[in-house]
Design a protein around this motif. Structure first.
Motif, PDB file in Angstrom:
ATOM      1  N   THR A  71       0.824  -1.204   0.000  1.00  0.00           N
ATOM      2  CA  THR A  71       0.000   0.000   0.000  1.00  0.00           C
ATOM      3  C   THR A  71       0.864   1.261   0.000  1.00  0.00           C
ATOM      4  OG1 THR A  71      -1.751  -1.151   1.202  1.00  0.00           O
ATOM      5  CG2 THR A  71      -1.786   1.256   1.266  1.00  0.00           C
ATOM      6  N   TYR A  73      -0.995   4.346  -0.426  1.00  0.00           N
ATOM      7  CA  TYR A  73      -2.034   5.350  -0.127  1.00  0.00           C
ATOM      8  C   TYR A  73      -2.328   6.285  -1.298  1.00  0.00           C
ATOM      9  CZ  TYR A  73      -1.206   3.588   4.546  1.00  0.00           C
ATOM     10  OH  TYR A  73      -1.061   2.753   5.618  1.00  0.00           O
ATOM     11  N   ASN A  88      -2.311  -3.137  -4.281  1.00  0.00           N
ATOM     12  CA  ASN A  88      -2.590  -3.805  -3.008  1.00  0.00           C
ATOM     13  C   ASN A  88      -3.896  -4.581  -3.120  1.00  0.00           C
ATOM     14  OD1 ASN A  88      -4.622  -1.880  -2.850  1.00  0.00           O
ATOM     15  ND2 ASN A  88      -3.668  -0.708  -1.208  1.00  0.00           N
TER      16      ASN A  88
END
Length: 294
Positions: A71, A73, A88
């Motif tokens: 990840t 974001y 992800n």
């Protein structure tokens, strides 16, 4: 790392479709210049008849063509995920969801929280994000982590089936053995599967993926877990503790997903559930050793 994939397709047995390890085709570039998801889905499922067969083929394609990536974001479109060649668990599920919907297969997104191997650094990162973004960041911590997958509707059985593009598993029995099983976990990435020791909260989400609209925790981690093990788990001494903690923690998890509660407040209960899971495993294996000696 070289990847090896074994396909065991049994059309007559919807809960046992793939036994797989390791991805293939990760070096093959996906042409996204003129991306048409409908055409792509039709090409992938060209030899399939039922919606279930199509769902399985699409899963196999996503799991083998896209790499799991940590990840970062960033929010990406399906096209951007395909261009990147991976993502992800949330992003892999997004690609699969887009494909099955283009093929008019009923589907719904799933949010999960699971017991995970101890990781103090993950706890520190989660605590910082809780301060910055609120309680929802508490869905991961030292001994737990969040995960995303889907359910597809099987017209033949009239049931919703779990589908996990990160693990390349489909169907209840395969999902239980890959995510809760006491034996060897057969998935496309056993390292990730083993790290996610056991789910304790599973929810159907709405279109925004932010609201939990149906709690499926008891269905998967109690009813189906016990069923796959032929009703033997409910006879074990630790079963009642497992049942109680699943019910308790799944409700707190729902509130955490919806930004209403800090799941880190229940670290002791999560640690207890981890211990209870290990007790269940030991009790089950011990009972089978005694039967073998008898």
């Amino acid at each position: 790392m070289k990847k090896l994939f074994v396909l065991l397709f049994l059309a007559a047995q919807p809960f046992l479709v793939f036994a797989q390890s390791n991805r293939t085709n990760l070096t093959e570039k996906i042409d996204t210049a003129n991306l048409n998801l409908r055409a792509l889905g039709e090409q992938i499922t060209r030899n399939d008849g039922t919606d279930y067969q199509k769902a399985a083929s699409l899963l196999n394609w996503v799991s083998n063509r896209l790499e799991w990536l940590a990840t970062d974001y960033q929010r990406r479109t399906v096209k951007e995920i395909l261009e990147r060649g991976g993502g992800n668990c949330y992003e892999l599920a997004e690609v699969y969801l887009a494909l099955v919907r283009e093929m008019n297969i009923k589907s719904r997104p799933i949010a999960e929280i699971n017991l995970s191997r101890l990781n103090p650094e993950r706890q520190a990162a989660a605590e910082q994000l809780v301060k910055e973004k609120g309680h929802r960041a508490s869905v991961f911590g030292a001994r737990h982590n969040d995960h995303r997958w889907l359910e597809v509707y099987d017209e033949t059985s009239g049931k919703w089936l779990p589908v996990d593009p990160t693990m390349n598993v489909i169907g209840v029995e395969q999902w239980v053995k890959a995510r809760l099983g006491f034996g060897k976990r057969v998935t496309i990435d056993p390292v990730i599967s083993d790290d996610m020791i056991a789910p304790f909260a599973v929810f159907v989400t709405d279109a925004s993926k932010a609201n939990m609209i149906e709690n499926r925790s008891t269905y998967y981690m109690v009813d189906q877990f016990n069923k796959v093990y032929h009703g033997e788990l409910s006879k074990l001494p630790s079963w009642s503790k497992w049942l109680g903690l699943i019910r308790q923690l799944s409700e707190h998890s729902r509130l955490a997903f919806e930004k209403k509660e800090n799941l880190h407040r229940y670290t002791k209960q999560i640690e207890e559930l981890d211990s209870v899971y290990r007790d269940l495993k030991d009790e089950y294996l011990k009972s089978h050793q005694e039967l073998a000696r008898g």
